[in-house]
Enzyme design. Structure first.
Site, PDB file in Angstrom:
ATOM      1  CB  CYS A 110      -0.969  -0.035   1.181  1.00  0.00           C
ATOM      2  SG  CYS A 110      -2.295   1.173   1.015  1.00  0.00           S
ATOM      3  CG  HIS A 165      -3.405  -3.578   3.320  1.00  0.00           C
ATOM      4  ND1 HIS A 165      -2.423  -2.918   4.023  1.00  0.00           N
ATOM      5  CD2 HIS A 165      -4.110  -2.615   2.682  1.00  0.00           C
ATOM      6  CE1 HIS A 165      -2.540  -1.616   3.830  1.00  0.00           C
ATOM      7  NE2 HIS A 165      -3.557  -1.397   3.020  1.00  0.00           N
ATOM      8  CD  GLU A 188      -0.719  -5.491   5.877  1.00  0.00           C
ATOM      9  OE1 GLU A 188      -0.331  -5.944   4.780  1.00  0.00           O
ATOM     10  OE2 GLU A 188      -1.347  -4.420   5.980  1.00  0.00           O
TER      11      GLU A 188
END
Lengths: 993, 274
Positions: free
Chosen positions: B106, B233, B235
């Site tokens: 990002c 994302h 994560e």
């Protein structure tokens, strides 16, 4: 000299911002332009060479792939009207600040204080626009005159070689630093003039109390010792006004109230806060005994409850209504970054976990003329949503729960509730993390942003109604990055044990933060001239009370000051030693070593006289309407689904990052297409544990029009109902009350003050009764008591509104439940009884009625139901669960069905209800404590066994065929609609917002 | 002890996702995972060279005030390291030359692009593409399907066909400096992740393609495959309960799809760099 750098998009690059502006000008103002393009302008007021300016323009200020930059010459071409919007001097310019920092890396030196970068945006409009229309676009959409200025240039008048002239909005102050001495030995009229013209918001009794203090010979003697005379200084008067403001002292909630219930019963209430709020929590904590999970209530910036052995949970909800009315974007942005500092400044400091946001607006589609100084509800909607978006997203705090409530009266004052939860270590350096204490000799250290004139009189201004003289300095713009840096730094300082106490600089600025922290030691001595300023020219009193954002105050032991300040500097955070905490008993401020404020601590904190209020309830003669049974309930359901209070808020929810930090396990949008309305959010704060936090809320202002007692009861029940629906443990949940009222003090301007005060008393009685009955302790809250608009003959008072937020835990978040139906063949159960309770309902409002039979809450059966529901969730017996609220059973069935992507077949004859109800009452009644549950047939008997003896009706089944079918009393289909048309009706109204 | 996989996440000035990134790295098997404030690197107390895997996490560096990650890129390019006579960018250059891994997510991807680390066609570290405002002009949080290019040199996406992750950005639209660059990205299989339909067919249609990105590009790698960035994302999806529909999809595996990218990185480091 000042350089002007323009940055525009290259040919052929889409200008998404310009397109959005064009679209929104059409939607907001009804003005249709052919095109809008935008140019960013940086005005660099610094001693730089042309090469240096060129490096900045082509480096950090522009993107070589899509943009080009021009220095000192204009890029504008092919337009009919140019509007350039920049900030007024002194207004926070975040982009300018970042640009100034970027120059530091390029130049290899920091810029001086008198150098600066200022930004503006140029809008190039194409279309038939004259000067008048351009002014409407500038003032009505592109800019806000309170904080911005603009230049309008028609194409014909545009100088194509030189462009828009350079202008530097630097704050220029020639005012001499001067402390004024005020003679209070004057008439009552004169006292009130001093209060009014100084925006002190003190009443006559309070002014007289200060007068008596000033004329006391003992006061004069004490003051002479520090070089002051008998006249109070402006610094002292302002300090008292801040500390004694409604905003800080909650004088209405602390008042002695003579309450008459309208039926001949009278009672005296000595403080609503102590009697009903503190009283309820005390009783509940006693009742819970060893199971009491409250750790710190009412005494800190936020409430603290136990999460597990290692961690404690912190929560606070604030309002930021008045600033949002004047500048929706800045007001809401400041609201969110401001409430972030509350949990952060609780105990020894806590790491932020999530935000909640609830807004109350008038319809964005409002099309009547507006009274002066009110912004259009659509503009408020857009500005507030964007402010919270920037505040929350940039701070890295997910917005996980919220709602938007609509009522025409919120045109007078929008309500902007912002909440933040955080996690703190249960033990820190061997002490409980929620305990802090400044020690005598500790240094007063201010950290974070600098002080400017922004936010002066915020606390006193919000303690008044919005009027013509409302100060524009009350408006401020938050700076999430400065705050984020400060938080990064402070968490490290906390873990290294570098300070003894911390608090937020919010309302009242240093006067409140230092004043309150100094209660630990009994005094302080602070040098106002040492405070870092954004620009010169602030008077000492302004430095003391400025509410400039992103600041915290800490008590740092002298031995740690050097390490603390050095660590701050390394992390690009400003930390300044302003003085020390003492045990002198005095609130003592100096400027250039001369005393400018010397007040006894006990007078500042305990001197305010108790307000006395009269409250009288009256029966307003509400009646139930008589009207024929509707012919087409299916059509009504679709209208209800599209009503603003019910329809999808997805367009807003998606603008908030609701899953940063990776902990949001039940998100605000759920279901097969990720677009169904979740009842509550569930958070996994510790990645190595399956313990979860559940957060939800209830808010139902329309019921206040019948009885605020029931409004409060319903808000509490709605909050809990949402909370248990997803799996929150009803035995481990705390509440926060946020009252937003209209002025309840009887006066010429408020002739119905006694009734409004009675409404307040009744809401508080319900708060006590239902929190005790449900066993939900209150841990924190806030009141905002002057939500009125009054200019000329026009007065708009908001409906009495309480946001009841709940926070608690679940032992195993893997047992979490969402609202969407899961599987064809699952059984549909309705928990709870449906009664003739359409008073204040969405259905009645749609028909133009208020009614009288407002929903009542039966806490005892509801609590039993919620506990059984928790048991069913623990055993994984439930496939889905959704609470019933606005629009009742029919709306809840529709939402469950379309969120899950399956139909539901149901029969009203199976609904457990009061005798003699009409079908439309069954469909749309808003009886409380009801939930719709689906259960796979394999779990039928286990589920029913848990609810044996309770009101639990099997009313239908989930179907594969995508139709919602509701059978009426005669066995015929009352409603038969596809879930796609229902969903469309629900999604359409705010889809494009 | 020298056989440890060591990962660093740079934090500060507006990064927001460092903690969940650290969690993902730990789950993926990295032995040492450090969240390091950038001031620690600039004072020289922490050396980038001690690590194998640099993570640039999501957030809003400097508020994205000059355009996403612009001010952040300026800092990384020009900030000096105290006492060394060098800039942080010199340390970064050496890190890359040693064949170590960098992943930007990002805002971290925006940072890599604007520093010229991606796509770095022909080994040139100058900005060749950008990431700018979404076509609808707004920030959005929504989950997207991503098709992986199986022929890509990217070490992070090896063995992947498609993944499902959230995007949370306002400036994710990829624009290339020239059509030639786009052609090169395709020909060399560097546009490794593309926004796609639920059937993993790349698409330009909103909302499956949430921002109007050229060629539906969601993620890029350089020609070595060791520098990698993406707007979504990873994560944010390392456990099943982070999936938006975990309550209705009982068959979801315990580990989330985002974890695969980190596992691939750790595996690669063990094999190639230790």
């Amino acid at each position: 000299m000042a350089w002007r750098i323009e940055v525009g998009l290259k040919d052929g690059v889409r200008d998404a911002r310009g397109e959005r502006v064009r679209r929104e000008i059409a939607e907001h103002l009804g003005i249709h332009l052919e095109g809008v393009r935008t140019i960013d302008v940086y005005t660099v007021d610094a001693d730089l060479s042309r090469e240096q300016v060129k490096a900045a323009a082509e480096g950090p200020f522009s993107d070589p792939v899509i943009q080009h930059a021009a220095i000192g010459s204009p890029l504008a071409e092919d337009f009919d009207m140019l509007i350039e919007v920049g900030f007024r001097p002194g207004v926070t310019d975040n982009v300018g600040r970042t640009a100034k920092e970027a120059l530091r890396y390029l130049l290899g030196r920091p810029l001086d204080d008198d150098e600066g970068v200022y930004t503006s945006v140029q809008y190039l409009l194409r279309g038939r626009i004259d000067g008048e229309l351009a002014e409407r676009i500038a003032s009505g959409f592109l800019g806000n005159g309170l904080i911005q200025r603009w230049e309008i240039i028609p194409a014909a008048d545009f100088d194509r070689s030189r462009g828009v002239p350079v202008s530097v909005p630097r704050v220029v102050s020639n005012s001499e630093i001067r402390v004024q001495h005020i003679d209070l030995n004057v008439s009552d009229d004169e006292l009130m003039r001093i209060s009014r013209e100084g925006v002190l918001a003190l009443n006559l009794e309070e002014m007289r109390c200060i007068q008596a203090f000033a004329s006391n010979p003992a006061t004069t003697r004490a003051r002479q010792a520090v070089g002051l005379d008998g006249l109070l200084t402006d610094v002292e008067l302002e300090a008292l006004a801040q500390t004694w403001s409604e905003h800080c002292k909650h004088k209405i909630f602390a008042a002695r109230i003579e309450y008459d219930d309208g039926q001949g019963n009278r009672e005296t209430i000595d403080s609503l806060f102590k009697t009903f709020i503190v009283g309820a929590t005390r009783k509940i904590r006693q009742d819970k005994g060893a199971g009491d999970f409250c750790l710190s209530v009412f005494k800190d910036n936020a409430g603290v409850i136990r999460f597990n052995d290692e961690w404690s949970l912190v929560f606070k909800v604030e309002t930021h209504n008045s600033p949002s009315a004047l500048d929706p974007y800045g007001g809401a942005l400041t609201g969110i970054v401001g409430v972030n500092r509350d949990p952060f400044g609780t105990g020894m400091g806590a790491r932020l976990l999530f935000n909640t946001d609830v807004f109350c607006f008038a319809s964005p589609f409002y099309d009547q003329p507006l009274p002066p100084r009110l912004l259009h509800p659509r503009r408020i909607f857009e500005g507030v949503v964007e402010g919270v978006e920037h505040g929350g997203n940039k701070s890295g705090v997910p917005t996980v729960n919220g709602s938007i409530v609509f009522d025409p009266r919120f045109a007078g004052k929008p309500l902007v509730y912002c909440g933040t939860a955080a996690l703190m270590p249960a033990l820190l350096h061997g002490q409980p993390g929620h305990v802090k204490k400044a020690l005598t000799g500790d240094r007063i250290v201010m950290v974070g942003g600098r002080i400017g004139k922004d936010g002066i009189h915020g606390a006193t201004f919000s303690s008044e109604e919005l009027h013509e003289g409302s100060p524009v300095t009350a408006v401020q713009i938050g700076d999430p990055i400065t705050q984020k840096r400060m938080f990064d730094f402070l968490l490290i300082a906390r873990d290294r044990g570098l300070y003894n106490s911390i608090t937020d600089n919010g309302a009242g600025g240093l006067s409140s933060s230092v004043g309150e922290m100094a209660e630990d030691t009994g005094g302080f001595k602070m040098h106002l001239d040492r405070a870092p300023l954004k620009y010169p020219g602030l008077q000492p009193w302004e430095i003391l009370i400025s509410e400039a954002q992103e600041r915290m105050t800490l008590a740092v032991p002298p031995k740690h000051v050097a390490e603390f300040v050095a660590l701050a500097a390394e992390m690009d955070v400003e930390a300044t030693d302003l003085g020390q905490f003492t045990d002198s008993g005095y609130y003592h401020c100096l400027y250039d070593d001369e005393t400018v404020c010397y007040l006894p601590m006990d007078f500042v904190h305990d001197g305010v006289p108790q307000l006395v209020l009269k409250a009288r309830w009256e029966d307003r003669g509400h009646r139930e309407p008589v009207f024929p049974r509707p012919q087409n309930p299916g059509a009504i359901l679709k209208v209800l689904l599209g009503r603003l209070n019910i329809c999808s808020k997805e367009s807003v929810v998606r603008r908030y990052d609701h899953e940063v930090q990776g902990a949001t396990v039940l998100k605000p949008l759920v279901g097969v297409a990720n677009d169904g309305p979740a009842d509550a959010a569930m958070i996994r704060p510790l990645p190595d544990s399956f313990e979860g936090i559940v957060v939800a809320h209830g808010i139902c202002p329309r019921y206040s029009d019948i009885d605020t007692y029931d409004m409060m009861a319903c808000a509490i029940d709605e909050g809990l109902r949402n909370y248990v629906a997803v799996g929150g443990d009803v035995n481990h949940v705390a509440g926060l009350d946020n009252f937003c009222w209209c002025d309840p003090v009887q006066s010429d301007r408020t002739p119905d003050g006694e009734f409004k005060a009675a409404q307040l008393v009744r809401a508080n009685k319900a708060l006590y009764d239902y929190c005790v009955a449900f066993g939900v302790p209150l841990i924190s809250g806030k009141d905002s008591m002057k939500n009125d608009y009054q200019i000329g003959d026009t007065k708009i008072s908001i409906p009495p509104t309480v946001l009841f937020s709940v926070i608690g835990k679940t032992e195993d978040l893997r047992k979490g439940v969402t609202m969407d139906v899961k599987c064809p063949g699952d059984l549909v159960y309705l928990l709870g009884e449906t009664r003739n309770e359409l008073g204040g309902s969405e259905y009645y409002d749609m028909l133009g009625y208020l009614g009288a039979r407002v929903p009542k809450v039966d806490a005892k059966t509801a609590l039993k139901r919620y506990r059984s529901l928790n048991a069913a969730q623990k055993q994984s017996l439930i496939a889905s669960c959704h609470d019933l609220s606005d629009g009742g059973l029919a709306v809840a069935l529709a939402e469950k069905a379309f969120a899950g992507g399956f139909g539901i077949d149901t029969d009203l004859r199976k609904v457990a209800a009061e005798e003699g109800l009409r079908e439309d009452t069954l469909l749309f009644s808003e009886s409380q404590s009801r939930l719709l549950v689906t259960v796979t047939p394999a779990h039928q008997s286990a589920f029913e066994a848990l609810f044996a003896g309770q009101c639990c009706s099997l009313i239908g089944e989930v179907r594969a065929d995508r139709e919602l079918r509701i059978t009426g009393f005669e066995g015929a289909l009352l409603i038969n609609a596809t879930i796609d048309e229902l969903k469309e009706a629900w999604q359409a109204p705010l889809r494009e917002m | 002890m020298s056989k440890q996989v060591k990962a660093i996440i740079i934090a500060g000035n507006g990064t927001n996702c460092e903690r969940e990134t650290a969690h993902a790295l730990t789950l993926a098997g990295a032995d040492v995972v450090h969240i390091v404030h950038i001031s620690e690197l600039l004072t020289g107390r922490v050396q980038l060279s001690t690590y194998h895997f640099l993570n640039l996490a999501g957030g809003f560096l400097d508020g994205d005030d000059l355009g996403s990650a612009k001010a952040g890129a300026n800092r990384l390019l020009h900030a000096p390291v105290s006492g060394s006579g060098e800039h942080l960018s010199d340390h970064l250059r050496r890190f890359i030359e040693e064949g170590k891994l960098i992943m930007g997510v990002c805002n971290g991807f925006q940072l890599m692009v604007k520093m010229g680390l991606l796509p770095a066609l022909n080994g040139e570290f100058r900005q060749q593409v950008t990431l700018t405002f979404n076509d609808n002009g707004r920030f959005e949080d929504r989950w997207v399907y991503l098709k992986a290019d199986s022929q890509s040199p990217c070490v992070f996406t090896r063995g992947l066909d498609g993944i499902y992750l959230p995007v949370r950005h306002g400036e994710g639209k990829l624009v290339a400096d020239s059509p030639q660059i786009l052609d090169d990205l395709e020909a060399r299989h560097l546009s490794v992740l593309k926004y796609s339909t639920a059937e993993y067919v790349p698409t330009m249609d909103y909302p499956a393609n949430p921002n109007g990105s050229a060629a539906a590009i969601a993620g890029l790698c350089d020609e070595s495959g060791r520098l990698f960035g993406l707007m979504p994302h990873p994560e944010a999806y390392v456990h099943r309960t982070q999936h938006p529909r975990w309550t209705r999809e009982p068959k979801l595996p315990e580990a989330g799809m985002g974890l695969w990218l980190y596992q691939n990185a750790v595996r690669f480091i063990r094999r190639e760099l230790l």
